[in-house]
Design a protein around this motif. Structure first.
Motif, PDB file in Angstrom:
ATOM      1  N   GLU A  14       0.962   4.143  -2.932  1.00  0.00           N
ATOM      2  CA  GLU A  14       0.755   5.561  -2.645  1.00  0.00           C
ATOM      3  C   GLU A  14       1.926   6.405  -3.143  1.00  0.00           C
ATOM      4  O   GLU A  14       1.731   7.498  -3.680  1.00  0.00           O
ATOM      5  CB  GLU A  14       0.529   5.771  -1.150  1.00  0.00           C
ATOM      6  CG  GLU A  14      -0.819   5.236  -0.686  1.00  0.00           C
ATOM      7  CD  GLU A  14      -1.001   5.260   0.819  1.00  0.00           C
ATOM      8  OE1 GLU A  14      -0.032   5.587   1.549  1.00  0.00           O
ATOM      9  OE2 GLU A  14      -2.125   4.933   1.258  1.00  0.00           O
TER      10      GLU A  14
ATOM     11  N   LYS B 172       1.583   6.791  -6.884  1.00  0.00           N
ATOM     12  CA  LYS B 172       0.532   7.747  -7.218  1.00  0.00           C
ATOM     13  C   LYS B 172       0.982   9.181  -6.945  1.00  0.00           C
ATOM     14  O   LYS B 172       0.657  10.091  -7.711  1.00  0.00           O
ATOM     15  CB  LYS B 172      -0.746   7.437  -6.443  1.00  0.00           C
ATOM     16  CG  LYS B 172      -1.496   6.253  -7.014  1.00  0.00           C
ATOM     17  CD  LYS B 172      -2.828   6.091  -6.310  1.00  0.00           C
ATOM     18  CE  LYS B 172      -3.705   5.108  -7.049  1.00  0.00           C
ATOM     19  NZ  LYS B 172      -5.059   5.053  -6.465  1.00  0.00           N
ATOM     20  N   GLU B 173       1.728   9.383  -5.862  1.00  0.00           N
ATOM     21  CA  GLU B 173       2.242  10.719  -5.574  1.00  0.00           C
ATOM     22  C   GLU B 173       3.260  11.132  -6.638  1.00  0.00           C
ATOM     23  O   GLU B 173       3.320  12.292  -7.031  1.00  0.00           O
ATOM     24  CB  GLU B 173       2.888  10.756  -4.193  1.00  0.00           C
ATOM     25  CG  GLU B 173       1.893  10.702  -3.057  1.00  0.00           C
ATOM     26  CD  GLU B 173       2.561  10.601  -1.690  1.00  0.00           C
ATOM     27  OE1 GLU B 173       3.809  10.608  -1.601  1.00  0.00           O
ATOM     28  OE2 GLU B 173       1.816  10.492  -0.692  1.00  0.00           O
TER      29      GLU B 173
ATOM     30  N   GLU C 268       0.833  -1.201   0.000  1.00  0.00           N
ATOM     31  CA  GLU C 268       0.000   0.000   0.000  1.00  0.00           C
ATOM     32  C   GLU C 268       0.871   1.256   0.000  1.00  0.00           C
ATOM     33  O   GLU C 268       0.590   2.214  -0.732  1.00  0.00           O
ATOM     34  CB  GLU C 268      -0.924   0.009   1.212  1.00  0.00           C
ATOM     35  CG  GLU C 268      -1.886   1.183   1.208  1.00  0.00           C
ATOM     36  CD  GLU C 268      -2.862   1.150   2.368  1.00  0.00           C
ATOM     37  OE1 GLU C 268      -3.654   2.097   2.472  1.00  0.00           O
ATOM     38  OE2 GLU C 268      -2.835   0.185   3.159  1.00  0.00           O
TER      39      GLU C 268
ATOM     40  N   ASN D 150       1.630  12.457  -9.655  1.00  0.00           N
ATOM     41  CA  ASN D 150       0.718  13.553  -9.316  1.00  0.00           C
ATOM     42  C   ASN D 150      -0.747  13.169  -9.513  1.00  0.00           C
ATOM     43  O   ASN D 150      -1.538  13.933 -10.067  1.00  0.00           O
ATOM     44  CB  ASN D 150       1.060  14.808 -10.107  1.00  0.00           C
ATOM     45  CG  ASN D 150       2.404  15.357  -9.736  1.00  0.00           C
ATOM     46  OD1 ASN D 150       2.807  15.306  -8.585  1.00  0.00           O
ATOM     47  ND2 ASN D 150       3.134  15.863 -10.719  1.00  0.00           N
ATOM     48  N   ALA D 151      -1.114  11.996  -9.058  1.00  0.00           N
ATOM     49  CA  ALA D 151      -2.502  11.554  -9.135  1.00  0.00           C
ATOM     50  C   ALA D 151      -3.355  12.364  -8.165  1.00  0.00           C
ATOM     51  O   ALA D 151      -2.888  12.767  -7.104  1.00  0.00           O
ATOM     52  CB  ALA D 151      -2.604  10.061  -8.814  1.00  0.00           C
ATOM     53  N   LYS D 152      -4.603  12.592  -8.544  1.00  0.00           N
ATOM     54  CA  LYS D 152      -5.498  13.347  -7.662  1.00  0.00           C
ATOM     55  C   LYS D 152      -5.757  12.583  -6.380  1.00  0.00           C
ATOM     56  O   LYS D 152      -5.767  13.141  -5.296  1.00  0.00           O
ATOM     57  CB  LYS D 152      -6.815  13.640  -8.362  1.00  0.00           C
ATOM     58  CG  LYS D 152      -6.704  14.648  -9.469  1.00  0.00           C
ATOM     59  CD  LYS D 152      -8.058  14.939 -10.088  1.00  0.00           C
ATOM     60  CE  LYS D 152      -7.914  15.929 -11.220  1.00  0.00           C
ATOM     61  NZ  LYS D 152      -9.215  16.213 -11.855  1.00  0.00           N
ATOM     62  N   GLU D 153      -6.001  11.294  -6.498  1.00  0.00           N
ATOM     63  CA  GLU D 153      -6.262  10.437  -5.336  1.00  0.00           C
ATOM     64  C   GLU D 153      -5.007   9.623  -5.053  1.00  0.00           C
ATOM     65  O   GLU D 153      -4.581   8.821  -5.889  1.00  0.00           O
ATOM     66  CB  GLU D 153      -7.448   9.508  -5.616  1.00  0.00           C
ATOM     67  CG  GLU D 153      -7.814   8.592  -4.491  1.00  0.00           C
ATOM     68  CD  GLU D 153      -8.269   9.325  -3.236  1.00  0.00           C
ATOM     69  OE1 GLU D 153      -7.827   8.933  -2.145  1.00  0.00           O
ATOM     70  OE2 GLU D 153      -9.034  10.300  -3.349  1.00  0.00           O
ATOM     71  N   THR D 154      -4.399   9.828  -3.880  1.00  0.00           N
ATOM     72  CA  THR D 154      -3.152   9.106  -3.552  1.00  0.00           C
ATOM     73  C   THR D 154      -3.371   7.885  -2.697  1.00  0.00           C
ATOM     74  O   THR D 154      -2.434   7.150  -2.424  1.00  0.00           O
ATOM     75  CB  THR D 154      -2.154  10.053  -2.848  1.00  0.00           C
ATOM     76  OG1 THR D 154      -2.766  10.577  -1.682  1.00  0.00           O
ATOM     77  CG2 THR D 154      -1.726  11.174  -3.780  1.00  0.00           C
ATOM     78  N   ASN D 155      -4.591   7.653  -2.250  1.00  0.00           N
ATOM     79  CA  ASN D 155      -4.869   6.455  -1.446  1.00  0.00           C
ATOM     80  C   ASN D 155      -5.052   5.243  -2.348  1.00  0.00           C
ATOM     81  O   ASN D 155      -5.609   5.341  -3.419  1.00  0.00           O
ATOM     82  CB  ASN D 155      -6.125   6.652  -0.594  1.00  0.00           C
ATOM     83  CG  ASN D 155      -5.921   7.682   0.493  1.00  0.00           C
ATOM     84  OD1 ASN D 155      -4.815   7.847   0.990  1.00  0.00           O
ATOM     85  ND2 ASN D 155      -6.966   8.380   0.859  1.00  0.00           N
ATOM     86  N   CYS D 156      -4.595   4.109  -1.860  1.00  0.00           N
ATOM     87  CA  CYS D 156      -4.723   2.878  -2.631  1.00  0.00           C
ATOM     88  C   CYS D 156      -5.752   1.966  -2.017  1.00  0.00           C
ATOM     89  O   CYS D 156      -6.020   1.971  -0.878  1.00  0.00           O
ATOM     90  CB  CYS D 156      -3.405   2.143  -2.706  1.00  0.00           C
ATOM     91  SG  CYS D 156      -2.195   3.059  -3.666  1.00  0.00           S
TER      92      CYS D 156
END
Length: 63
Positions: free
Chosen positions: A50, A53-54, A46, A57-63
């Motif tokens: 994350e 994703k960071e 996880e 630059n993803a809008k949602e960084t939670n997996c």
């Protein structure tokens, strides 16, 4: 994500064989160690997700 599922399944498979070979008084202790190991692997996956994703630059960084 498939590799995570495969890794978890392999850990569970080997853990079940390990528990079968344990005496009754050690089975609970072995089970707790296995649970902790699986939880650690899930947390690391996880965290890695994350971070990726960071990094993009993803809008949602939670997996």
């Amino acid at each position: 994500m498939k590799s995570t599922t495969i890794k978890t399944a392999m850990i569970a498979l080997f853990a079940s064989f390990f528990i079968m070979g344990c005496e009754d008084n050690h089975a609970e202790e072995a089970g707790e160690r296995i649970d902790e190991a699986v939880t650690d692997v899930q947390n690391k996956v996880e965290d890695a997700c994350e971070e990726v994703k960071e990094g993009v630059n993803a809008k949602e960084t939670n997996c």
